[in-house]
Scaffold this motif. Structure first.
Motif, PDB file in Angstrom:
ATOM      1  N   ALA A 154     -11.416 -63.105   9.744  1.00  0.00           N
ATOM      2  CA  ALA A 154     -10.450 -64.159   9.445  1.00  0.00           C
ATOM      3  C   ALA A 154     -10.714 -64.705   8.047  1.00  0.00           C
ATOM      4  N   GLY A 155      -9.653 -65.030   7.352  1.00  0.00           N
ATOM      5  CA  GLY A 155      -9.794 -65.550   5.997  1.00  0.00           C
ATOM      6  C   GLY A 155      -9.794 -64.455   4.955  1.00  0.00           C
ATOM      7  N   GLY A 156      -9.836 -63.201   5.393  1.00  0.00           N
ATOM      8  CA  GLY A 156      -9.885 -62.079   4.460  1.00  0.00           C
ATOM      9  C   GLY A 156      -8.519 -61.541   4.083  1.00  0.00           C
ATOM     10  N   LYS A 157      -7.455 -62.244   4.441  1.00  0.00           N
ATOM     11  CA  LYS A 157      -6.076 -61.853   4.102  1.00  0.00           C
ATOM     12  C   LYS A 157      -5.749 -60.459   4.666  1.00  0.00           C
ATOM     13  N   ILE A 158      -6.274 -60.187   5.847  1.00  0.00           N
ATOM     14  CA  ILE A 158      -6.042 -58.886   6.473  1.00  0.00           C
ATOM     15  C   ILE A 158      -4.552 -58.725   6.799  1.00  0.00           C
ATOM     16  N   ARG A 159      -4.001 -59.759   7.427  1.00  0.00           N
ATOM     17  CA  ARG A 159      -2.609 -59.644   7.869  1.00  0.00           C
ATOM     18  C   ARG A 159      -1.649 -59.561   6.697  1.00  0.00           C
ATOM     19  N   SER A 160      -1.937 -60.317   5.636  1.00  0.00           N
ATOM     20  CA  SER A 160      -1.002 -60.256   4.515  1.00  0.00           C
ATOM     21  C   SER A 160      -1.138 -58.934   3.774  1.00  0.00           C
ATOM     22  N   ALA A 161      -2.367 -58.384   3.721  1.00  0.00           N
ATOM     23  CA  ALA A 161      -2.530 -57.054   3.120  1.00  0.00           C
ATOM     24  C   ALA A 161      -1.736 -56.024   3.921  1.00  0.00           C
ATOM     25  N   ALA A 162      -1.840 -56.122   5.252  1.00  0.00           N
ATOM     26  CA  ALA A 162      -1.109 -55.187   6.112  1.00  0.00           C
ATOM     27  C   ALA A 162       0.394 -55.347   5.911  1.00  0.00           C
ATOM     28  N   ARG A 163       0.809 -56.582   5.713  1.00  0.00           N
ATOM     29  CA  ARG A 163       2.239 -56.842   5.532  1.00  0.00           C
ATOM     30  C   ARG A 163       2.749 -56.173   4.253  1.00  0.00           C
ATOM     31  N   PHE A 164       1.970 -56.307   3.168  1.00  0.00           N
ATOM     32  CA  PHE A 164       2.389 -55.669   1.910  1.00  0.00           C
ATOM     33  C   PHE A 164       2.445 -54.151   2.080  1.00  0.00           C
ATOM     34  N   VAL A 165       1.452 -53.607   2.748  1.00  0.00           N
ATOM     35  CA  VAL A 165       1.434 -52.154   2.959  1.00  0.00           C
ATOM     36  C   VAL A 165       2.611 -51.749   3.851  1.00  0.00           C
ATOM     37  N   GLY A 166       2.875 -52.563   4.875  1.00  0.00           N
ATOM     38  CA  GLY A 166       3.983 -52.259   5.790  1.00  0.00           C
ATOM     39  C   GLY A 166       5.315 -52.266   5.079  1.00  0.00           C
ATOM     40  N   ILE A 167       5.522 -53.273   4.231  1.00  0.00           N
ATOM     41  CA  ILE A 167       6.798 -53.333   3.501  1.00  0.00           C
ATOM     42  C   ILE A 167       6.862 -52.191   2.490  1.00  0.00           C
ATOM     43  N   GLY A 168       5.715 -51.875   1.913  1.00  0.00           N
ATOM     44  CA  GLY A 168       5.664 -50.715   1.018  1.00  0.00           C
ATOM     45  C   GLY A 168       6.078 -49.441   1.751  1.00  0.00           C
ATOM     46  N   ALA A 169       5.618 -49.309   2.988  1.00  0.00           N
ATOM     47  CA  ALA A 169       5.981 -48.130   3.785  1.00  0.00           C
ATOM     48  C   ALA A 169       7.486 -48.120   4.064  1.00  0.00           C
ATOM     49  N   MET A 170       8.042 -49.311   4.377  1.00  0.00           N
ATOM     50  CA  MET A 170       9.490 -49.390   4.613  1.00  0.00           C
ATOM     51  C   MET A 170      10.253 -49.027   3.348  1.00  0.00           C
ATOM     52  N   LEU A 171       9.740 -49.503   2.199  1.00  0.00           N
ATOM     53  CA  LEU A 171      10.390 -49.162   0.926  1.00  0.00           C
ATOM     54  C   LEU A 171      10.306 -47.665   0.644  1.00  0.00           C
ATOM     55  N   SER A 172       9.401 -46.986   1.358  1.00  0.00           N
ATOM     56  CA  SER A 172       9.265 -45.539   1.209  1.00  0.00           C
ATOM     57  C   SER A 172       9.981 -44.788   2.334  1.00  0.00           C
ATOM     58  N   GLY A 173      10.813 -45.520   3.082  1.00  0.00           N
ATOM     59  CA  GLY A 173      11.644 -44.872   4.096  1.00  0.00           C
ATOM     60  C   GLY A 173      10.978 -44.671   5.439  1.00  0.00           C
ATOM     61  N   LEU A 174       9.805 -45.263   5.647  1.00  0.00           N
ATOM     62  CA  LEU A 174       9.111 -45.094   6.930  1.00  0.00           C
ATOM     63  C   LEU A 174       9.457 -46.225   7.898  1.00  0.00           C
ATOM     64  N   TRP A 175       9.292 -45.954   9.190  1.00  0.00           N
ATOM     65  CA  TRP A 175       9.360 -46.988  10.219  1.00  0.00           C
ATOM     66  C   TRP A 175       7.942 -47.530  10.407  1.00  0.00           C
ATOM     67  N   VAL A 176       7.850 -48.829  10.608  1.00  0.00           N
ATOM     68  CA  VAL A 176       6.535 -49.481  10.635  1.00  0.00           C
ATOM     69  C   VAL A 176       6.432 -50.462  11.803  1.00  0.00           C
TER      70      VAL A 176
END
Lengths: 364, 444
Positions: free
Chosen positions: B278-300
Motif C-alpha cells: 500500500a502506498g506504492g501506487k500499485i493500482r494507479s500504475a496498473a491503471r496506466f498500463v491497462g489504459i495503455g493496453a486499451m489504447l493498443s486495442g486489447l481488452w483489459v
C-alpha cells in the motif's frame, strides 16, 4: 469501467431521483458516485446514519414522489431486513443493490462471495416474494439496474440487484454498444382515487403508485384494507397477502431472464450467475474450441426462479453443472427442476473465483 | 390547473380515537389538529408519519396524507419524504419507545436539520405492549419490567435534540395550555423541531406509580429537567440548503471512449500481476498500463486486491489482457508477476507456487531473495537506469519494464495514458515510463 460505475450510470439513466446509503466495503463506490452525480441532475443523495435510516429514507422518498435506490453489502442487507418487509407490505418500488462480500458477519470485506443468494430472497419476515436480478458483466450491471427500476415500478416492490465485490470493483474494458437502457415505466397521473391507494382487482393486479401531496394518500406497513387502514379482518388480510404474492408469481414470464447458449449434441448444461457466469462462459468457449459440445445458461433473474427458461435449457442434456461462490444455494433450486438429470455443484468459499478450468473439469 | 384550497375546520376524519380513557394522546392530537387548522395547509400536503405503539395509531384519525411505518424509524421516513418534496408539511408522531429504539435517527435528524416536526408522545413507558420500562422511565419507577424499581437513568430527549443542533425544541406536558401554540411554532421553524410532550399512560404508568395530573411536572422537576422552549436556532433547513449548494451544477458527463491508437501482437490471454505494498501506487500504475493496453486495442480487466486497511499491508493489481473480450477476471497462474514489495510477494505466494517455468517473475532487488517459485526470476533494479525514481514511481516503471520485456504493446501507449490523465504528477510518471522502457530493454 467497473460495475459500480455501470450501476450508477444505470440509475441515472433510469431517472433515479433519490439515493441514500451508508458506507460499506465493497459497495461504497456506488454511494460516493451517487453523492457526486445525483444532485447534478436534480436528485438528492444522502449518507444515512446507518443502513436502517438509509433504506427508511428511500421508502419515505418514494412516497414523496422519488424514484429511489440504495446500495450495501451483506452486513447492510441484514440491517435492511425490516424495511425490505415494509417496502413489500407498503408496495414501494425500490432498487436495492447488494454487493456481496464474503460472509457471514463481518466476513471479509474486500473478498468476493455469492453467499447472499437465499438471503436476498428470504431476507425479511413473512416470506413474500422479492425479485432478485444478478448481472454477470459490467454492461449488465448497467442494463439490469435499469431493468430493476422498471420491474420495481411495474410491480410496486423492492427489487434486489445482486452483485459482488469482483463485479463491482474490477475495472474492465466495455463496449459502448452493450449499454442499451431498457425502457422504464412511468407512474400514472393522479386520478383522485388516492383515498384507496391499495385497491387491486384482480388479486394479481398492481395498484397504481401514488405520491403524497397530489392527493391525500396513506401508506402503511400493517395489514390493511384498500384505504390503508389497519385491519385484522381475515377476508381482507388473506386477500392482501395473496395479492402480495400473486402480483409477482402470476407474472413470472415478465420477469424471467436467462441467457441460454445451447449447443447441439451437448450432454451437459452449465448454469451459473453473477461473476461466476463469466467463468462458465469462458469454460464453454474453451471446451467448444477443443471440440467438446457444452451448453451454458446465465441466470439474470434469480428470483422468482425462472423455471420455464431453465427447464427449456435443460431439455436436451442429461447432466447439469451449477457453479457458484457458495455451498450450493442455487443448486438446491435447480435440483427440483432437473428431474432424473445428475446435478453437479462447483462451489468455492475461499475468496478465490471459480476458474474456467474447474467448471470444465466438472463438465468432463 | 389551479385549485383553491379552503382551509378545513378540522384535519380529523369522522373516526373517533381508540385510546384509553384519560390517555394523553387525545389532548396532543387535538392540539395537533388545532395547529393544522391554524396553519391552513392543503390536507393532501400534510403528511403525518407514525410508527409503532399506541401513538402509531394516530394517523388513521386524520384526513391528511399519512405514513405508518416501523418501530422507531418514523424520523427516517419523514426525512426521505421531506428531502424528496420539501413543500410537504411533515409531522412525526412517535412515542418514547420509538425514540429509544431509533435513538441514532433522533441524533442525526437534530444534526441534519431537515425541516420536519417531531411530536414525542412521552408517557414514560411502553403502553401498547404491556407497560414495560422505556428510555424515559424515571429511576425507581415501577413498570412490568422493573418490578423492583427502574435502575436506569432516563434519556433526556429534549436536551439531546437541543444539544445536537435542532432548530426548535420544547418540553412540556399534554396538559399545557400553550401546546397548540408550540406545535404551530415548531411547524413554522424551517429546520428540525421536536416537542417532548409528557403525558399520562392511564393503562400502566400512572396506575403503577400513582401519578396525579400534576405528577408529571413534579417528576420533571425532581429530575432537574427544564420545561419550555429549550432551543431556538436560526439554522438552514437541510433540504433547501442541499438544493442551494447543488443548484446549477451540470449533469455528470458520459464516460469517454478509448479508441485504439497503437498495435499489439498479443493473440492470447496474458495475466500480469503487480504485487506490492500500500502506498506504492500499485493500482494507479496498473491503471496506466491497462489504459495503455486499451489504447493498443486489447481488452483489459484490472482486479485490485488489498486488505481492509488503507495505507498499510499488501496492494496487488492483476491485469488480464486479451485480444478478445475477457469473461473471467481471476487467475490461478499469472504469466508475469512483478514483485515490488515483501508484502505483495507474501500475499502472492499462492501464485508464485503455482507458476511454472513458462512463467516469469521480475523482482526488485530487496524482494528477489524472498521469492520461491518454479518460474524464471529476474532482478529488476530501478537504480540501474539514469534518473532517480521516487518510491511512488517505481511501480509504474517496473510495470512498463514488464510490458516491454514481454512484448505486450508499445510503452508509448502507457505514456499516452499518462498524458491523458494529466495532473501534477504527469511529468514524473512520464519519466517513470521512460525509465521502465529502458529497464525492459535491458532485460531483453
Amino acid at each position: 469501467m467497473d460495475g459500480a460505475t455501470a450501476i450508477v450510470r444505470g440509475a441515472l439513466d433510469a431517472k433515479c431521483t433519490f439515493f441514500a446509503g451508508y458506507p460499506i466495503t465493497p459497495a461504497s463506490q456506488i454511494l460516493m458516485a451517487m453523492m457526486r452525480d445525483l444532485p447534478r441532475q436534480g436528485g438528492v443523495a444522502v449518507q444515512g446514519e446507518d443502513e436502517i435510516a438509509s433504506i427508511g429514507m428511500c421508502i419515505g422518498a418514494v412516497m414523496g414522489g422519488a424514484r429511489a435506490m440504495t446500495a450495501t453489502s451483506g452486513p447492510g442487507m441484514s440491517l435492511y431486513s425490516e424495511n425490505l418487509g415494509l417496502a413489500v407490505m407498503g408496495e414501494i418500488p425500490l432498487v436495492v443493490v447488494d454487493v456481496q462480500r464474503m460472509g457471514p458477519a463481518t466476513g471479509a470485506a474486500t473478498t468476493v462471495g455469492q453467499g447472499d443468494v437465499q438471503f436476498a430472497r428470504w431476507g425479511t419476515s413473512g416470506g413474500y416474494p422479492l425479485i432478485v436480478l444478478a448481472p454477470s458483466s459490467v454492461p449488465e450491471c448497467y442494463t439490469l439496474t435499469v431493468r430493476a427500476f422498471d420491474l420495481a415500478e411495474r410491480f410496486r416492490c423492492p427489487v434486489v440487484l445482486l452483485t459482488d465485490k469482483e463485479l463491482n470493483l474490477t475495472m474492465r474494458t466495455v463496449a459502448s454498444a452493450d449499454f442499451v437502457a431498457p425502457r422504464v415505466g412511468d407512474r400514472p397521473a393522479p386520478t383522485g382515487e388516492g383515498d384507496r391507494p391499495y385497491r387491486y382487482e384482480p388479486p394479481g393486479a398492481v395498484p397504481p403508485m401514488r405520491r403524497f401531496g397530489d392527493e391525500r394518500v396513506r401508506f402503511t406497513g400493517s395489514t390493511h384494507d384498500e384505504r390503508a387502514l389497519i385491519t385484522k379482518d381475515p377476508e381482507v388480510v388473506g386477500a392482501l397477502n395473496r395479492h402480495l404474492a400473486a402480483k409477482i408469481d402470476e407474472h413470472t414470464d415478465e420477469i424471467e431472464m436467462v441467457a441460454s447458449d445451447l449447443q447441439d449434441g451437448a450432454d451437459t448444461l452449465v448454469i451459473s450467475y453473477g461473476i461466476t457466469a463469466g467463468a462458465a462462459r469462458s469454460a464453454a468457449a474453451e471446451m467448444r474450441a477443443a471440440g467438446r459440445a457444452v451448453s451454458v445458461a446465465t441466470v439474470h433473474s434469480l428470483w422468482p426462479v425462472p423455471e420455464r427458461s431453465l427447464r427449456e435449457a435443460m431439455t436436451e442434456v442429461r447432466r447439469v453443472v451449477v457453479a457458484e461462490l457458495n455451498l450450493g444455494q442455487y443448486r438446491r433450486e435447480i435440483e427440483p427442476l432437473a428431474g432424473a438429470r445428475e446435478v453437479v455443484g462447483v462451489h468455492r468459499v475461499d475468496g478465490e473465483l471459480i476458474a474456467p478450468e474447474e467448471i470444465a473439469e466438472a463438465v468432463g | 390547473m389551479t385549485v383553491t384550497i379552503r382551509p378545513p375546520g378540522t384535519y380529523r376524519n369522522e373516526r373517533s380515537f381508540p385510546f384509553c380513557p384519560g390517555c394523553g394522546h387525545v389532548a396532543i392530537l387535538d392540539a395537533l389538529d388545532a395547529a393544522l387548522v391554524r396553519r391552513g395547509i392543503d390536507p393532501a400536503r400534510v403528511v403525518i408519519v407514525s410508527d409503532i405503539g399506541c401513538s402509531g395509531l394516530s394517523d388513521q384519525y386524520f384526513a391528511t396524507s399519512a405514513f405508518h411505518g416501523l418501530h422507531g424509524r418514523s424520523i427516517t421516513y419523514a426525512t426521505g419524504i421531506k428531502l424528496a418534496d420539501p413543500t410537504l408539511e411533515v409531522v412525526v408522531v412517535m412515542g418514547d419507545g420509538g425514540t429509544g429504539i431509533g435513538g441514532a435517527h433522533l441524533l442525526s435528524a437534530a444534526r441534519r436539520n431537515v425541516g420536519i416536526t417531531v411530536l414525542v408522545f412521552d408517557n414514560l413507558n411502553f403502553g401498547m405492549t404491556g407497560g414495560q420500562h422505556s428510555t424515559t422511565t424515571p429511576p425507581g419507577a415501577l413498570t412490568s419490567t422493573t418490578p423492583s424499581g427502574n435502575l436506569e437513568q432516563p434519556l433526556d430527549i429534549a436536551a439531546t435534540a437541543a444539544v445536537n443542533g435542532a432548530a426548535y425544541v420544547w418540553r412540556g406536558t399534554s396538559y399545557d395550555a400553550d401546546l397548540t401554540d408550540r406545535i404551530v411554532e415548531a411547524m413554522e421553524t424551517p429546520g428540525f423541531s421536536l416537542l417532548d410532550i409528557w403525558e399520562p399512560c392511564t393503562a400502566y404508568f400512572v396506575r403503577s406509580n400513582k401519578v396525579s395530573r400534576k405528577g408529571l411536572s413534579e417528576i420533571m422537576e425532581s429530575l432537574g429537567l427544564e420545561a419550555g422552549v429549550l432551543a431556538r436556532r436560526d439554522v438552514p433547513e437541510y433540504s433547501a440548503e442541499y438544493r442551494r449548494v447543488n443548484a446549477g451544477s451540470a449533469p455528470a458527463p458520459p464516460p469517454e471512449g478509448i479508441e485504439p491508437e497503437f498495435e499489439s501482437a498479443l493473440d492470447r490471454r496474458f495475466v500480469l500481476v503487480l504485487a506490492g505494498a500500500a502506498g506504492g501506487k500499485i493500482r494507479s500504475a496498473a491503471r496506466f498500463v491497462g489504459i495503455g493496453a486499451m489504447l493498443s486495442g486489447l481488452w483489459v480487466a484490472q482486479r485490485d486486491e488489498y486488505p481492509i486497511t488503507v495505507r498499510s499491508g499488501h496492494s496487488i493489481s492483476t491485469l488480464a489482457l486479451d485480444s478478445s473480450p475477457i469473461e473471467h477476471t481471476g487467475t490461478n497462474d499469472p504469466d508475469l508477476l512483478i514483485a515490488l514489495a515483501p508484502e505483495g510477494a507474501a500475499t502472492g505466494r499462492r501464485w508464485l507456487s503455482a507458476m511454472t517455468e513458462a512463467d516469469e517473475v521480475l523482482a526488485l532487488p530487496g524482494v528477489a531473495g524472498e521469492i520461491e517459485t518454479s518460474a524464471r526470476v529476474s532482478v529488476l533494479d530501478p537504480a540501474a537506469v539514469p534518473g532517480r525514481l521516487g518510491p511512488t514511481e517505481v511501480a509504474l516503471a517496473a510495470a512498463v519494464a514488464g510490458v516491454v520485456h514481454a512484448g505486450l504493446f508499445p510503452e508509448e501507449a502507457v505514456a499516452e495514458a499518462v498524458r491523458r490523465a494529466g495532473g501534477r504528477h504527469a511529468e514524473r510518471n512520464l519519466a517513470a515510463v521512460r525509465a521502465g522502457a529502458l529497464l525492459g530493454a535491458e532485460l531483453g
